[in-house]
Design a protein around this motif. Structure first.
Motif, PDB file in Angstrom:
ATOM      1  N   PHE A 278       0.835  -1.285   0.087  1.00 39.30           N
ATOM      2  CA  PHE A 278      -0.057   0.069   0.017  1.00 39.30           C
ATOM      3  C   PHE A 278       0.896   1.142   0.060  1.00 39.30           C
ATOM      4  O   PHE A 278       2.062   1.195   0.410  1.00 39.30           O
ATOM      5  CB  PHE A 278      -0.903  -0.165   1.265  1.00 39.30           C
ATOM      6  N   GLY A 279       0.238   2.435  -0.318  1.00 44.97           N
ATOM      7  CA  GLY A 279       0.756   3.725  -0.264  1.00 44.97           C
ATOM      8  C   GLY A 279      -0.327   4.645   0.416  1.00 44.97           C
ATOM      9  O   GLY A 279      -1.565   4.188   0.139  1.00 44.97           O
ATOM     10  N   GLN A 280       0.247   5.472   1.205  1.00 47.69           N
ATOM     11  CA  GLN A 280      -0.868   6.581   1.786  1.00 47.69           C
ATOM     12  C   GLN A 280      -0.237   7.684   1.712  1.00 47.69           C
ATOM     13  O   GLN A 280       0.832   8.137   1.925  1.00 47.69           O
ATOM     14  CB  GLN A 280      -1.095   6.022   3.342  1.00 47.69           C
ATOM     15  N   GLN A 281      -1.388   8.837   1.346  1.00 49.32           N
ATOM     16  CA  GLN A 281      -1.135  10.184   1.407  1.00 49.32           C
ATOM     17  C   GLN A 281      -2.439  10.727   2.365  1.00 49.32           C
ATOM     18  O   GLN A 281      -3.333  10.862   1.434  1.00 49.32           O
ATOM     19  CB  GLN A 281      -0.979  10.560  -0.132  1.00 49.32           C
TER      20      GLN A 281
ATOM     21  N   TRP B  48      -3.682   3.720  -1.264  1.00 54.38           N
ATOM     22  CA  TRP B  48      -3.810   2.739  -2.639  1.00 54.38           C
ATOM     23  C   TRP B  48      -3.201   1.330  -2.236  1.00 54.38           C
ATOM     24  O   TRP B  48      -2.046   1.229  -1.906  1.00 54.38           O
ATOM     25  CB  TRP B  48      -2.948   3.380  -3.819  1.00 54.38           C
ATOM     26  N   ILE B  49      -3.981   0.431  -2.335  1.00 55.20           N
ATOM     27  CA  ILE B  49      -3.616  -0.968  -1.887  1.00 55.20           C
ATOM     28  C   ILE B  49      -3.633  -1.773  -3.275  1.00 55.20           C
ATOM     29  O   ILE B  49      -4.669  -1.575  -4.202  1.00 55.20           O
ATOM     30  CB  ILE B  49      -4.798  -1.348  -1.026  1.00 55.20           C
ATOM     31  N   THR B  50      -2.627  -2.729  -3.414  1.00 50.76           N
ATOM     32  CA  THR B  50      -2.608  -3.305  -4.500  1.00 50.76           C
ATOM     33  C   THR B  50      -2.021  -4.657  -4.499  1.00 50.76           C
ATOM     34  O   THR B  50      -1.220  -4.940  -3.403  1.00 50.76           O
ATOM     35  CB  THR B  50      -1.886  -2.449  -5.577  1.00 50.76           C
ATOM     36  N   ALA B  51      -2.142  -5.695  -5.470  1.00 50.75           N
ATOM     37  CA  ALA B  51      -1.637  -6.842  -5.307  1.00 50.75           C
ATOM     38  C   ALA B  51      -1.037  -7.283  -6.779  1.00 50.75           C
ATOM     39  O   ALA B  51      -1.895  -7.171  -7.733  1.00 50.75           O
ATOM     40  CB  ALA B  51      -2.282  -8.102  -4.794  1.00 50.75           C
ATOM     41  N   VAL B  52       0.186  -7.625  -6.976  1.00 48.07           N
ATOM     42  CA  VAL B  52       0.639  -8.201  -8.435  1.00 48.07           C
ATOM     43  C   VAL B  52       0.463  -9.484  -8.393  1.00 48.07           C
ATOM     44  O   VAL B  52       0.994 -10.491  -7.335  1.00 48.07           O
ATOM     45  CB  VAL B  52       2.083  -7.606  -8.461  1.00 48.07           C
ATOM     46  N   VAL B  53      -0.632  -9.907  -9.123  1.00 50.47           N
ATOM     47  CA  VAL B  53      -1.123 -11.251  -9.084  1.00 50.47           C
ATOM     48  C   VAL B  53      -0.875 -11.981 -10.569  1.00 50.47           C
ATOM     49  O   VAL B  53      -0.970 -11.350 -11.590  1.00 50.47           O
ATOM     50  CB  VAL B  53      -2.662 -11.161  -8.791  1.00 50.47           C
ATOM     51  N   LYS B  54      -0.319 -13.273 -10.492  1.00 42.02           N
ATOM     52  CA  LYS B  54       0.244 -13.840 -11.789  1.00 42.02           C
ATOM     53  C   LYS B  54      -0.810 -15.105 -12.006  1.00 42.02           C
ATOM     54  O   LYS B  54      -1.047 -15.915 -11.157  1.00 42.02           O
ATOM     55  CB  LYS B  54       1.621 -14.221 -11.765  1.00 42.02           C
ATOM     56  N   ASN B  55      -1.307 -15.182 -13.301  1.00 48.73           N
ATOM     57  CA  ASN B  55      -1.961 -16.262 -13.689  1.00 48.73           C
ATOM     58  C   ASN B  55      -1.059 -17.432 -14.141  1.00 48.73           C
ATOM     59  O   ASN B  55      -0.811 -17.661 -15.292  1.00 48.73           O
ATOM     60  CB  ASN B  55      -3.126 -16.075 -14.796  1.00 48.73           C
ATOM     61  N   ASP B  56      -0.654 -18.232 -13.305  1.00 48.68           N
ATOM     62  CA  ASP B  56       0.053 -19.541 -13.429  1.00 48.68           C
ATOM     63  C   ASP B  56      -0.422 -20.775 -13.334  1.00 48.68           C
ATOM     64  O   ASP B  56       0.179 -21.908 -13.275  1.00 48.68           O
ATOM     65  CB  ASP B  56       1.381 -19.509 -12.649  1.00 48.68           C
ATOM     66  N   LYS B  57      -1.693 -20.596 -12.987  1.00 47.48           N
ATOM     67  CA  LYS B  57      -2.274 -22.046 -12.719  1.00 47.48           C
ATOM     68  C   LYS B  57      -3.669 -22.099 -13.405  1.00 47.48           C
ATOM     69  O   LYS B  57      -4.852 -22.578 -13.086  1.00 47.48           O
ATOM     70  CB  LYS B  57      -2.499 -22.209 -11.574  1.00 47.48           C
ATOM     71  N   GLY B  58      -3.823 -21.593 -14.661  1.00 47.36           N
ATOM     72  CA  GLY B  58      -4.886 -22.229 -15.723  1.00 47.36           C
ATOM     73  C   GLY B  58      -6.117 -21.216 -15.509  1.00 47.36           C
ATOM     74  O   GLY B  58      -7.250 -21.570 -15.727  1.00 47.36           O
ATOM     75  N   ALA B  59      -5.974 -19.894 -14.872  1.00 43.27           N
ATOM     76  CA  ALA B  59      -7.313 -19.193 -14.825  1.00 43.27           C
ATOM     77  C   ALA B  59      -7.664 -18.281 -15.739  1.00 43.27           C
ATOM     78  O   ALA B  59      -8.531 -17.492 -15.740  1.00 43.27           O
ATOM     79  CB  ALA B  59      -7.348 -18.378 -13.458  1.00 43.27           C
TER      80      ALA B  59
ATOM     81  N   LEU C 285      -1.139  -9.244 -13.487  1.00 44.07           N
ATOM     82  CA  LEU C 285      -1.838  -7.864 -13.510  1.00 44.07           C
ATOM     83  C   LEU C 285      -1.589  -7.265 -12.045  1.00 44.07           C
ATOM     84  O   LEU C 285      -1.363  -7.996 -10.835  1.00 44.07           O
ATOM     85  CB  LEU C 285      -3.588  -8.345 -13.397  1.00 44.07           C
ATOM     86  N   ALA C 286      -1.642  -5.991 -11.968  1.00 42.93           N
ATOM     87  CA  ALA C 286      -1.768  -5.168 -10.898  1.00 42.93           C
ATOM     88  C   ALA C 286      -3.381  -4.906 -10.388  1.00 42.93           C
ATOM     89  O   ALA C 286      -3.752  -4.354 -11.220  1.00 42.93           O
ATOM     90  CB  ALA C 286      -0.770  -3.827 -10.738  1.00 42.93           C
ATOM     91  N   ILE C 287      -3.690  -5.444  -9.533  1.00 47.36           N
ATOM     92  CA  ILE C 287      -5.011  -5.305  -9.104  1.00 47.36           C
ATOM     93  C   ILE C 287      -5.243  -4.593  -7.885  1.00 47.36           C
ATOM     94  O   ILE C 287      -4.808  -5.073  -6.801  1.00 47.36           O
ATOM     95  CB  ILE C 287      -5.801  -6.893  -8.985  1.00 47.36           C
ATOM     96  N   GLY C 288      -5.593  -3.242  -7.777  1.00 50.93           N
ATOM     97  CA  GLY C 288      -5.569  -2.461  -6.967  1.00 50.93           C
ATOM     98  C   GLY C 288      -6.809  -1.453  -6.851  1.00 50.93           C
ATOM     99  O   GLY C 288      -7.572  -1.366  -7.672  1.00 50.93           O
ATOM    100  N   THR C 289      -6.939  -0.834  -5.682  1.00 52.12           N
ATOM    101  CA  THR C 289      -8.090   0.317  -5.673  1.00 52.12           C
ATOM    102  C   THR C 289      -7.704   1.278  -4.606  1.00 52.12           C
ATOM    103  O   THR C 289      -6.810   1.081  -3.755  1.00 52.12           O
ATOM    104  CB  THR C 289      -9.315  -0.381  -5.144  1.00 52.12           C
ATOM    105  N   GLN C 290      -8.525   2.456  -4.804  1.00 51.11           N
ATOM    106  CA  GLN C 290      -8.177   3.677  -3.860  1.00 51.11           C
ATOM    107  C   GLN C 290      -9.001   3.240  -2.550  1.00 51.11           C
ATOM    108  O   GLN C 290     -10.340   2.973  -2.718  1.00 51.11           O
ATOM    109  CB  GLN C 290      -8.376   4.770  -4.577  1.00 51.11           C
TER     110      GLN C 290
ATOM    111  N   GLY D 150       2.529   1.781  -3.225  1.00 50.45           N
ATOM    112  CA  GLY D 150       1.443   2.265  -3.727  1.00 50.45           C
ATOM    113  C   GLY D 150       1.434   2.064  -5.303  1.00 50.45           C
ATOM    114  O   GLY D 150       1.919   1.253  -5.835  1.00 50.45           O
ATOM    115  N   GLY D 151       0.300   2.658  -5.773  1.00 51.24           N
ATOM    116  CA  GLY D 151       0.241   2.656  -7.397  1.00 51.24           C
ATOM    117  C   GLY D 151      -0.890   3.579  -7.769  1.00 51.24           C
ATOM    118  O   GLY D 151      -1.477   4.451  -7.002  1.00 51.24           O
ATOM    119  N   SER D 152      -1.837   3.117  -8.884  1.00 46.18           N
ATOM    120  CA  SER D 152      -2.772   3.470  -9.315  1.00 46.18           C
ATOM    121  C   SER D 152      -3.377   2.801 -10.376  1.00 46.18           C
ATOM    122  O   SER D 152      -2.712   1.586 -10.909  1.00 46.18           O
ATOM    123  CB  SER D 152      -2.373   5.182  -9.939  1.00 46.18           C
TER     124      SER D 152
END
Length: 220
Positions: free
Chosen positions: A44-47, A52-63, A98-103, A182-184
């Motif tokens: 996360f990043g905070q101002q 902004w909270i985020t996770a970098v998620v990899k499809n490595d199992k057939g999704a 994907l970077a899956i995140g939200t504010q 953080g991110g966007s």
């Protein structure tokens, strides 16, 4: 419809998950569900009151061809749960990241101490396969009227003969140690056929990022 699969990991500002959880139902050769994606990193990043909270998620199992939702539990520095949010995207290719995140608005002036992400694989999508769209970061600059805030500029390149509309550009920013700070996300209206487009994003980060990476996904 496939039963949801769950995965949870404690990721205090960017730690990798310890292990994946079990599938919620037995797997069979006749009705094999996709495996759970891997959380590569999260944080996360905070101002002020915004995080902004985020996770970098990899499809490595057939999704591929499935919706994927990341639910975040957000804790303050004392360990109390102060908010929960989620974000849904979709996987379209084997091996896609994907970077899956939200504010999130943090009430009461609390400071975020850690986030815990949980991944759910959902139903299949009706979307056509989405091409790999490359993004290159070429500038991290300070904002004109806020010297402790940053804008990241990318070039995204469309490899297809048709314009791409409303794609999602998820941005994850990292400190010099590789921790997510953080991110966007941005949604450019059009990327021309066989051509580039510039994407600028004001990121929410805790401190100046050493690197920001853009992950381009299909419209949701």
């Amino acid at each position: 419809m496939l039963l949801p699969l769950l995965f949870s990991a404690a990721c205090g500002g960017g730690n990798e998950p310890a292990a994946s959880g079990p599938a919620s139902s037995p797997q069979t050769a006749q009705s094999a569900a996709p495996g759970l994606p891997t959380i590569v990193s999260s944080g996360f990043g905070q101002q002020d009151e915004y995080a902004w909270i985020t996770a970098v998620v990899k499809n490595d199992k057939g999704a591929e061809g499935h919706f994927v939702t990341v639910q975040f539990n957000i804790f303050d520095k004392a360990g109390a749960l102060i908010a929960s949010e989620s974000q849904t995207e979709s996987f379209n290719r084997p091996g896609e990241t994907l970077a899956i995140g939200t504010q999130v608005t943090i009430d009461g002036g609390a400071k975020v101490g850690k986030v815990e992400p949980t991944v759910v694989i959902g139903s299949t999508t009706d979307a056509k396969p989405f091409p790999e769209v490359k993004a290159t970061a070429y500038k991290i600059g300070t904002q004109e009227y806020a010297k402790d805030r940053y804008t990241v500029t990318f070039t995204v390149t469309n490899p297809t003969a048709e314009p791409l509309k409303d794609i999602r550009v998820g941005v994850a920013c990292f400190d010099s140690g590789g921790k997510v700070i953080g991110g966007s996300s941005e949604y450019p209206d059009v990327v021309p056929a066989n051509g580039p487009a510039v994407v600028k994003s004001d990121v929410i980060v805790s401190g100046k990022p050493a690197k920001c990476t853009a992950y381009v996904g299909a419209p949701v």
